[in-house]
Every structure is written in C-alpha cells, then in structure tokens.
Design a protein around this motif. Structure first.
Motif, PDB file in Angstrom:
ATOM      1  N   SER A 178      -5.340  -8.326  -4.305  1.00  0.00           N
ATOM      2  CA  SER A 178      -4.307  -8.094  -5.324  1.00  0.00           C
ATOM      3  C   SER A 178      -4.513  -8.990  -6.540  1.00  0.00           C
ATOM      4  N   LYS A 179      -4.805 -10.270  -6.309  1.00  0.00           N
ATOM      5  CA  LYS A 179      -5.151 -11.210  -7.391  1.00  0.00           C
ATOM      6  C   LYS A 179      -4.211 -11.109  -8.579  1.00  0.00           C
ATOM      7  N   GLY A 180      -2.934 -11.226  -8.311  1.00  0.00           N
ATOM      8  CA  GLY A 180      -1.942 -11.227  -9.384  1.00  0.00           C
ATOM      9  C   GLY A 180      -1.353  -9.875  -9.718  1.00  0.00           C
ATOM     10  N   MET A 181      -1.981  -8.792  -9.248  1.00  0.00           N
ATOM     11  CA  MET A 181      -1.457  -7.456  -9.495  1.00  0.00           C
ATOM     12  C   MET A 181      -0.359  -7.146  -8.467  1.00  0.00           C
ATOM     13  N   LYS A 182       0.645  -6.402  -8.899  1.00  0.00           N
ATOM     14  CA  LYS A 182       1.741  -6.036  -8.002  1.00  0.00           C
ATOM     15  C   LYS A 182       1.357  -4.798  -7.198  1.00  0.00           C
ATOM     16  N   ILE A 183       1.522  -4.904  -5.880  1.00  0.00           N
ATOM     17  CA  ILE A 183       1.248  -3.765  -4.997  1.00  0.00           C
ATOM     18  C   ILE A 183       2.498  -2.887  -4.975  1.00  0.00           C
ATOM     19  N   THR A 184       2.415  -1.765  -5.685  1.00  0.00           N
ATOM     20  CA  THR A 184       3.592  -0.917  -5.891  1.00  0.00           C
ATOM     21  C   THR A 184       3.547   0.319  -5.008  1.00  0.00           C
ATOM     22  N   PRO A 185       4.619   0.613  -4.281  1.00  0.00           N
ATOM     23  CA  PRO A 185       4.689   1.870  -3.517  1.00  0.00           C
ATOM     24  C   PRO A 185       4.847   3.048  -4.473  1.00  0.00           C
ATOM     25  N   PRO A 186       4.535   4.263  -4.018  1.00  0.00           N
ATOM     26  CA  PRO A 186       3.972   4.581  -2.705  1.00  0.00           C
ATOM     27  C   PRO A 186       2.504   4.184  -2.589  1.00  0.00           C
ATOM     28  N   ILE A 187       2.156   3.716  -1.392  1.00  0.00           N
ATOM     29  CA  ILE A 187       0.818   3.204  -1.113  1.00  0.00           C
ATOM     30  C   ILE A 187       0.078   4.179  -0.209  1.00  0.00           C
ATOM     31  N   LEU A 188      -1.176   4.422  -0.531  1.00  0.00           N
ATOM     32  CA  LEU A 188      -2.017   5.263   0.315  1.00  0.00           C
ATOM     33  C   LEU A 188      -3.025   4.367   1.028  1.00  0.00           C
ATOM     34  N   LEU A 189      -3.020   4.418   2.356  1.00  0.00           N
ATOM     35  CA  LEU A 189      -3.936   3.623   3.160  1.00  0.00           C
ATOM     36  C   LEU A 189      -5.122   4.487   3.564  1.00  0.00           C
ATOM     37  N   SER A 190      -6.318   4.024   3.240  1.00  0.00           N
ATOM     38  CA  SER A 190      -7.513   4.815   3.465  1.00  0.00           C
ATOM     39  C   SER A 190      -8.528   4.018   4.286  1.00  0.00           C
ATOM     40  N   GLY A 191      -9.460   4.726   4.908  1.00  0.00           N
ATOM     41  CA  GLY A 191     -10.518   4.075   5.671  1.00  0.00           C
ATOM     42  C   GLY A 191     -10.313   4.185   7.171  1.00  0.00           C
ATOM     43  N   GLY A 192     -11.411   4.064   7.913  1.00  0.00           N
ATOM     44  CA  GLY A 192     -11.381   4.203   9.359  1.00  0.00           C
ATOM     45  C   GLY A 192     -10.435   3.260  10.078  1.00  0.00           C
ATOM     46  N   PRO A 193     -10.437   1.946   9.765  1.00  0.00           N
ATOM     47  CA  PRO A 193      -9.538   1.031  10.472  1.00  0.00           C
ATOM     48  C   PRO A 193      -8.068   1.416  10.345  1.00  0.00           C
TER      49      PRO A 193
END
Length: 585
Positions: free
Chosen positions: A204-219
């Motif tokens: 994130s490094k200072g950026m705001k994690i804003t919803p809605p969030i999409l989670l991607s990737g195998g894990p």
C-alpha cells in the motif's frame, strides 16, 4: 469460416493459467495447473488439447507472467505485462472495483483504480514475504499442505507476532513457537496474519485500500484463511469484497483481451511445433569463473590462510587466570574463554531453542565440568557480553563488561590484522559489514529484512540436494562451471536452481553458484556497492557461513582482493568480547 479465438496464457513461477475467449469475450476454454518448473512440456500439452478442440481456428495470442516473459523472449511471442493484463480484465468485467490485491507464487501486486485516471500499481518481487512461496515454506515446517494450513488456521484461538517479511526469518519464529508447544492451529493463523501484514504494509505504501476490493491469485482462490486474515487486518467484511469465480484466471483473461493487435503466431499448430523443438532456442547455461582451478591450488590457498589462525590450548596446560566472552545472538549462543596468552581454552556454540539464558547456562556448566576434570583451579578475572542478548547476559550472569557487537567483531578481526579495513560477518540469518578507516569504525551495514546473503541460504539448498553443508561446500570449491544464479530471495531461488538442473547443470555447479550469490547479495543488495575500492585492501570475514571456503573464495574472486579468516570464524564476536574483558581487567 472458422470462428477465431483469443488466447491468454499466464505462466507464473509455479503455475500455468490459460483462458480462451470467443468473439463475444465469452470463456470457451480455461485451465489452471502446477508446472513444477516443467513449464514447456506442460505448455505443449495444453496447446495440444486446445488444438484438438479448436483446430486451425484463427488465433489471437498473448502471454503474461514472470516465466511467460522468458518464454516469449525465447520463442519471439507476444507478451503483456501481468498487472496491465489483470487491470484490463477487471475494468471490463468488474467496473465497480477500487482496489485489486493479487497474490501469486513468487510475487504480490496491488492496483488502485480511480475514475478517469491512470491506475496506481505496486508490485513486490524481491522478497518471499506475502507470497504463495512463503506459505508453502511455512506449511512444510508444520508438516502439512497449504490447504491443511488454511484448515488449521480456521480453528485458531490466538495470534502470535512473527516476522512478516523474510521467509527464512519467519521460519525461525515458527520453529520457536513449535519448540514452545504452541498449538499448530495458532501457528497457522499467525502465519496468515503475517502474510496479511506484509501484503498491506509492503504494497500500500501510503495509498488507501478502498473497497470494493477484488482478491486475485491462486492463494486467495484456494486458501480461505488467507482471505479471512486480510479482512481482519483491514477491519473489513465480506460485503467489501467482490466475489469472483476462478479469480486465479483473471490475468490470463486479461492477456486474452489484450492479444488483439499484437504480433501473432499464425496458428496453434505452428506454435506447438516451435515449442516442441526448443533446442534451437535454448541459451547456453550461464557460468562464472571456477573458484579453484585444481585441488593443488585449494591446498596452497588453505596453507596461506593458516597464518591468521588463533591459537588454542587445553585446560590442562593453560594459565589459571581466564577471560570470558559471551555472544548471545538471536538464534545461537557462543562462549569463548581465553588464557593470559590469548589462547582459546574453551569454546561453546549451540542454538538458543527459544531460551538464550538456559543455552548460555548450559555452556558455562559444560566448562565447569571440563575444568573439574583437570583438578586445577581457575579464576575468571573478567567477563564481557555482546549480541542481541548483551544486557540480558550481563545481568543474568553478573558479568563485568558488555559491548556492542560491532565493536566485539572489530576487536576480533584486528587481533591478527591491525590494518583491517573491512569486516564482513555472515551468520545463519544475519549479516554485518564494518567499514574501517584509521582504526575507527566509519560505517556499519546490517541486513534487516532479507536472509539471502546469509548462511541459511546455502544450508537450505544443501538439504534440498541431499548434501551435508560441509560436503556441499567441498563440491563448490571444485566446480568447473559455477552457475550464475544472480541475486534473489532464498525462497525464490528454488525455481532458478531447478531450472539450471533441468538444463544439465551439475550439483557442484549449483553449489558454487550459490556461494557466489551469497556474496553478490551482500555486496550488491545489502551494501549497494558500485566500487569495491570502498572495502580497502585488508578484508576479514567472520561468522559460521565463513567456515564454507567456497563463500570466502567467491568474495576474493568478485573483489579481486585477498581475504583473511580464522579457524574459529563463528566465534569472533565472543572472541572479541574476551579480548575486551582481558584489556579491561
């Protein structure tokens, strides 16, 4: 006329994902398979299946992924950067998304989407923390699969703090928890929490994690505990997440979308033929200079180094006045006792196993036992401690002195070389570098977040190839074509090593290449050197890793400077302490 297809193939560090679209951008074929570094045979198999299904249909193709880039370079195929591919897919199919968090086998990505502005992208690729490889390593420690690790975490009652950056450092934390008989469920949950911390803090490094969030990737797709840990850490719930079926295929989907207009392979059949004959495209295995040209050169080299060895003496023949040095590190404890003539009369080295005080107590008890056997009476005139447990040891054992570890290591190094200009101490999981000018420590550098320049780097691969560390080092010294493995995270280096082995490299070439990599990581990643003149001409090396002569020789080869070491490199902090105690008495 046959309908054309758009094909996106995402080849990552551990898996191949593919998506085929029709003209309406509907999925007509897709898949996800682990390649176990055998990505070319698996790619051919996938393409053969697609050819069976679609025949000579017009083809629009694009590759993506970390390994996909290498495939494209080898066969001159079209490539799309993976973040760009995934972002394209999300924009077209999930327009309400504000943040993408993607976790793969050896990297993690975060994309911040804003209306009518260029997306802000963050990627990690130098560290295993926050990746699928990290979870694989932690599951291995607990003797289970990553899926079982997720199931264990769901039954947890408590979270323990642990390193969230380097996979090797976290390994120590997990081993300490295991030794304290912490329930596996709580350890598993702590691992997922550490990953969540690393993903958020590292990307994130200072950026705001804003919803809605999409989670991607195998894990995220296959490990529900990972998703739960991230939501808990961000203080979010399910309504803030965009639910996506087969989220692990999004990047391949995006590559298919971006394939239009790129330079194309004319058909699946021709593509299969090209990949089926890779010999023309394989590059020569990259190699470095041999560490030693012959066994005679090695023996001559050892004979020269023995001039800097520290004398040792038995308790039966030493002076009765002794000086005690204790180096209590994060993972091990070291004890040295010197006599009046600066001879080592007793030494002790053992892992802390979660209790540094008990470890040192055990070592001191062993000394008392050895002393009693001689029938002589000894007097410890002064004592000193250093290391992570410097103050703790001084208080627990009523020691006379304590000094910072940089000074202890410097005193140990200058004992045989008063003109010392640079000291490199490499332990199992840490590294210290001392730049010295006019007998003053002018600059100190340590590795705070990565183990790739440390002894555990070699130890891990020796075990993987079923060698003892000592035999692995011996083989490295006589390798004819050391592999150029570059500088990478310890956990990620696995795939690089497997690639070289698959292309015909010998185990000794791998061993020598890893020795070079340890030094390259120290010099280039940690110290960020551009000019070796900063090291001076009097270089001394210390630490358990320096018992491996291949690592010492790699430093000499890279810097073109002779390097000195002693017969007790792992004890130099404790040795410096004992010298300091003697000088202060």
């Amino acid at each position: 006329m046959k309908t054309g297809i758009k094909l996106g193939i995402d080849i990552g560090s551990t898996t191949i994902k593919y998506v085929a679209l029709n003209a309406k951008h509907e999925v007509i074929a897709s898949g996800y398979q682990i390649h176990h570094t055998q990505y070319l045979p698996l790619l051919k198999s996938i393409l053969t299946d697609l050819y069976t299904q679609f025949g000579e249909a017009p083809l629009s193709l694009a590759f993506t992924g970390s390994v996909g880039m290498g495939v494209c370079e080898r066969f001159s195929l079209p490539f799309v950067q993976e973040v760009i591919a995934e972002t394209e897919c999300v924009k077209q199919n999930y327009p309400t998304c504000k943040t993408i968090i993607d976790m793969g086998g050896e990297d993690a990505k975060m994309v911040f989407l804003k209306d009518d502005t260029i997306p802000v992208m963050r990627m990690s690729g130098n560290c295993s923390g926050g990746t699928g490889a990290f979870l694989d390593q932690m599951a291995l420690l607990l003797g289970c699969s990553t899926q079982q690790l997720s199931l264990l975490a769901e039954k947890s009652n408590r979270i323990y703090n642990m390193a969230s950056r380097c996979g090797v450092f976290s390994k120590t934390d997990v081993q300490n928890l295991i030794s304290k008989h912490i329930p596996s469920e709580d350890i598993a949950a702590s691992v997922f929490h550490a990953v969540a911390v690393q993903i958020v803090g590292g990307l994130s490094k200072g950026m705001k994690i804003t919803p809605p969030i999409l989670l991607s990737g195998g894990p995220f797709q296959f490990l529900p505990a990972l998703k739960s840990a991230l939501l808990n850490y961000l203080n979010l719930d399910e309504k803030d997440i965009i639910s996506v079926e087969n989220a692990n295929l999004l990047t391949a989907f995006g590559a298919a979308l971006k394939s239009t207009g790129l330079k194309q392979q004319s058909s699946l059949k021709l593509l299969i033929q090209q990949i089926d004959n890779p010999a023309k495209s394989l590059e020569k295995i990259s190699s470095l200079m041999p560490l030693f040209s012959s066994e005679d050169e090695y023996r001559h080299w050892i004979a020269q180094k023995q001039t800097t060895f520290i004398p040792e003496e038995s308790l039966e023949h030493c002076s009765e006045n002794l000086y005690l040095g204790i180096d209590s590190g994060s993972t091990t404890g070291k004890i040295i006792l010197l006599d009046e003539n600066d001879r080592v009369v007793f030494k002790y080295y053992a892992p802390n196993q979660g209790n540094a005080i008990l470890n040192i107590k055990k070592g001191l008890s062993l000394f008392l036992e050895e002393a009693q056997k001689t029938g002589r009476k000894f007097f410890v005139k002064n004592s000193c401690s250093t290391g992570y447990g410097e103050d703790l040891m001084k208080a627990a054992f009523h020691l006379g002195e304590s000094i910072v570890e940089t000074k202890a290591h410097y005193l140990g190094a200058r004992y045989n070389n008063p003109e010392i200009t640079f000291v490199l101490d490499i332990g199992g999981q840490d590294m210290k570098a001392l730049f010295i000018k006019n007998n003053i420590i002018e600059r100190v550098e340590i590795n705070e977040a990565c183990s790739s320049g440390c002894g555990s780097f070699i130890e891990a691969f020796a075990k993987t190839l079923n060698y003892s560390v000592q035999l692995f080092a011996e083989k490295a010294c006589f390798a004819k074509n050391p592999c150029d493995l570059g500088t990478r995270c310890t956990v990620f280096m696995n795939s690089k090593v497997k690639q070289f082995l698959r292309e015909g490299a010998k185990n000794e070439d791998i061993a020598a290449g890893l020795s070079y990599s340890v030094i390259k990581n120290c010099l280039f990643k940690v110290l960020r050197l551009h000019d070796f003149s900063a090291l001076g001409t009097h270089i001394s090396v210390q630490g358990g890793a320096m018992k491996n002569h291949a690592i010492v020789r790699a430093l000499e080869k890279l810097t073109q400077t002779e390097v000195s070491f002693t017969n007790i490199p792992e004890f130099m902090g404790a040795f410096g302490c004992a010298l300091y105690a003697k000088n202060c008495s």
